[in-house]
Design an enzyme around this catalytic site. Structure first.
Site, short mmCIF file in Angstrom:
data_model
loop_
_atom_site.label_atom_id
_atom_site.label_comp_id
_atom_site.label_asym_id
_atom_site.label_seq_id
_atom_site.Cartn_x
_atom_site.Cartn_y
_atom_site.Cartn_z
N GLN A 71 62.75 90.60 -3.61
CA GLN A 71 62.67 91.45 -4.16
C GLN A 71 63.09 91.51 -5.71
O GLN A 71 64.02 90.65 -5.98
CB GLN A 71 63.58 92.58 -3.22
CG GLN A 71 63.04 92.95 -2.01
CD GLN A 71 63.97 93.94 -1.45
OE1 GLN A 71 64.75 93.61 -0.35
NE2 GLN A 71 64.04 95.28 -1.84
N HIS A 72 62.89 92.60 -6.51
CA HIS A 72 63.73 93.04 -7.55
C HIS A 72 63.08 92.03 -8.89
O HIS A 72 63.26 92.36 -10.04
CB HIS A 72 64.85 92.85 -7.88
CG HIS A 72 65.67 93.53 -6.43
ND1 HIS A 72 65.61 94.77 -6.33
CD2 HIS A 72 66.36 93.02 -5.68
CE1 HIS A 72 66.18 95.09 -5.06
NE2 HIS A 72 66.66 94.03 -4.71
N ASP A 230 60.65 91.01 0.75
CA ASP A 230 60.91 90.12 1.84
C ASP A 230 61.86 90.90 2.90
O ASP A 230 61.67 90.54 4.16
CB ASP A 230 61.36 88.96 1.45
CG ASP A 230 62.70 88.97 0.74
OD1 ASP A 230 63.31 89.99 0.51
OD2 ASP A 230 63.20 87.77 0.05
O1 LIG Z 1 67.69 91.11 -3.48
C1 LIG Z 1 67.53 91.26 -2.36
C2 LIG Z 1 67.62 92.42 -1.67
O2 LIG Z 1 67.87 93.63 -2.29
C3 LIG Z 1 67.46 89.99 -1.95
O3 LIG Z 1 67.50 89.88 -0.54
C4 LIG Z 1 65.96 89.20 -2.40
O4 LIG Z 1 64.87 90.17 -1.65
C5 LIG Z 1 65.80 87.82 -1.86
O5 LIG Z 1 65.80 87.53 -0.69
P1 LIG Z 1 65.85 85.86 -0.15
O6 LIG Z 1 64.82 85.17 -0.92
O7 LIG Z 1 67.22 85.51 -0.11
O8 LIG Z 1 65.44 86.09 1.28
#
Ligand SMILES: O=C(CO)[C@@H](O)[C@H](O)COP(=O)(O)O
Ligand SMILES: Nc1ncnc2c1ncn2[C@@H]1O[C@H](COP(=O)(O)OP(=O)(O)O)[C@@H](O)[C@H]1O
Length: 472
Positions: A71-72, A230
């Site tokens: 995300q983000h 994700d």
């Molecule tokens: O920033 C967040 C949720 O807000 C993280 O959960 C990212 O989405 C990255 O996820 P992973 O790569 O660690 O699964």
């Protein structure tokens, strides 16, 4: 047999699963590594996706594909669709000051945090795209001036898979849009005023699709699903229902549940995201999870399996040795400049086993704090489902019930983000109001009594945290 493909383009790697659309049976899979670092050229994700797809036997015979992604991350595109600069990822903390500024501008303190939570469901911290845009405007005005569109990692990959036919073709979904900081899960609308506040002007953003809408087509004809973030994909992958709390131990640690109403936590601990089914996904995220285990294993010069054995051989509570695992700063609590620490060193606790145990306990305690925050926002917990790479550790599975104070359910090792994306792809093909029902695989329950002193000693050490020394 119709096949569907699901992609997980996460922080450390890209994983692809190809499943039977009707039953969910796994047919083929592939994976490829992503580069390290918190600033990544999106082209590296594209190459990893191509390589993972090739390893999975290609997409020629699939009816639909959907992408779940970290995300983000801020992916900025110019007028011609070229990437303006490497993407800043969710775990890049350089925009922490920009986050503070944005909260200040909406009234500061509790007032500012409440205003953001009400506007977009979340209080922005460095992870959120909106803060990265403000950072860009302040620190790289020439790049900022070239930005014609901003999107997220999964949006960009979906767009590339569909042929990248102009900025108008960018698509996203509610789940990932809710992590930008300029889209409201409560109203389902962009807050272009907040986008403008951050960047100084309004630029193109992806059209937000419903959970099973078509986002485009691959050149070969396969349909593209909207994809999602994700965590929302993982919720779909494990089939989370009301009362389930999912704890994901990947690069990030996340604690989330599926909810019928949007969250708006003015403390900022809980992010009020949307999910991938039309519902909501209140979520707490830590910056330090599986890599804490990687770091502890590196410190001890052992592999991850040996780390687990060492941790399990040490006593619960590690005789008072506590690791506060803020190795990359921390997001929850919002301490972007914090460093990690080890407290309680004595001759007795100066052993590899004590350190291994303290690393596992510290990482889990940070997530247990997250669970408390989620419960404080009204979530209920009937069961905890443990997923992500870190859930492969036997020590994590066995120590988790002692820290969380309840049993945890561990689905068989798998790629639940990619699976959730595949389930979305099947939904797009089959239509209907709900995603297809796929039979759940085997899960193992880990039970164990709570050991309250683990969290008590952690809480004392957590409150002594120091900031990172200035770089020389
Ligand atoms: O920033 C967040 C949720 O807000 C993280 O959960 C990212 O989405 C990255 O996820 P992973 O790569 O660690 O699964
Ligand atoms: N057996 C294991 N024990 C502990 N950690 C593990 C194990 N297997 C994988 N991991 C960790 O899982 C992490 C990757 O998890 P993953 O969920 O794929 O992350 P992401 O989705 O953030 O890319 C790595 O840091 C890796 O070291």
């Amino acid at each position: 047999m119709a096949l569907v493909a699901g992609v997980d383009s996460s922080t450390q790697s890209c994983k692809v699963v190809i499943r039977d659309a009707e039953t969910g049976t796994l047919v083929r899979s592939g994976r490829a590594a992503h580069p390290d670092g918190t600033e990544v050229d999106p082209q590296a994700w594209w190459e990893a996706l191509r390589s993972a797809v090739e390893q999975a036997g290609g997409l020629d015979d699939v009816a639909a594909v959907a992408v779940g992604g970290q995300q983000h991350g801020m992916v900025c595109l110019d007028e011609s669709g070229e990437v303006v600069r490497p993407a800043l990822l969710w775990n890049d903390t350089r925009s922490a000051g920009a986050a503070d500024e944005l909260v200040e501008e909406l009234g500061g303190g509790e007032t500012g945090r409440r205003a953001w939570a009400e506007a977009v469901g979340s209080v922005p911290v460095a992870s959120f795209t909106v803060t990265k845009l403000r950072w860009l405007a302040r620190h790289e005005p020439e790049n900022a001036a070239r930005v014609a569109a901003v999107c997220l990692p999964h949006d960009w990959l979906t767009w590339r898979l569909g042929g990248a036919a102009g900025l108008d073709a960018l698509r996203t979904d509610r789940g990932d849009a809710s992590g930008t900081g300029y889209w409201s899960p409560a109203t389902g609308e962009y807050r272009t005023d907040l986008l403008e506040r951050a960047l100084g002007r309004v630029v193109a953003v992806p059209t937000v699709l419903g959970p099973a809408e078509v986002a485009g087509r691959l050149p070969g004809g396969a349909v593209l699903g909207p994809g999602t973030g994700d965590n929302a994909a993982a919720a779909l992958g494990v089939g989370a229902v009301a009362g389930d709390v999912v704890v994901s131990i990947g690069t990030s640690g996340t604690v989330f549940s599926v909810a019928e109403a949007p969250a708006a936590d003015p403390s900022g601990a809980v992010a009020g995201f949307a999910d991938a089914t039309g519902r909501f996904l209140p979520l707490v995220c830590t910056l330090n999870a599986a890599r804490v285990l990687d770091a502890a294993a590196a410190m001890l010069g052992v592999g991850l399996d040996e780390l687990a054995k060492l941790a399990l051989a040490a006593p619960a509570g590690a005789d008072g040795l506590v690791m506060v695992p803020y190795l990359e700063g921390e997001r929850t609590p919002n301490l972007p400049l914090a460093t990690g620490a080890v407290h309680g060193l004595t001759l007795r606790t100066s052993t590899p086993g004590h350190l291994a145990r303290a690393a596992v306990e510290g990482m889990l305690c940070a997530l247990a704090d997250g669970l408390d925050a989620l419960l404080a926002q009204g979530a209920t917990v009937n069961r905890i489902i443990l997923v992500g790479g870190g859930a492969r550790s036997e020590a994590v599975r066995r120590i988790a019930p002692e820290v969380f104070g309840c049993p945890v359910l561990v689905p068989e090792p798998g790629e639940y983000v990619a699976d959730g994306a595949a389930r979305q792809a099947a939904w797009v093909v089959q239509g209907g109001a709900q995603p297809p029902t796929w039979s759940a695989g085997r899960s193992e329950e880990y039970a164990g009594s709570a050991v309250p002193r683990i969290r008590e000693q952690y809480a004392r050490a957590r409150d002594l945290i120091l900031d990172r020394p200035a770089a020389s």
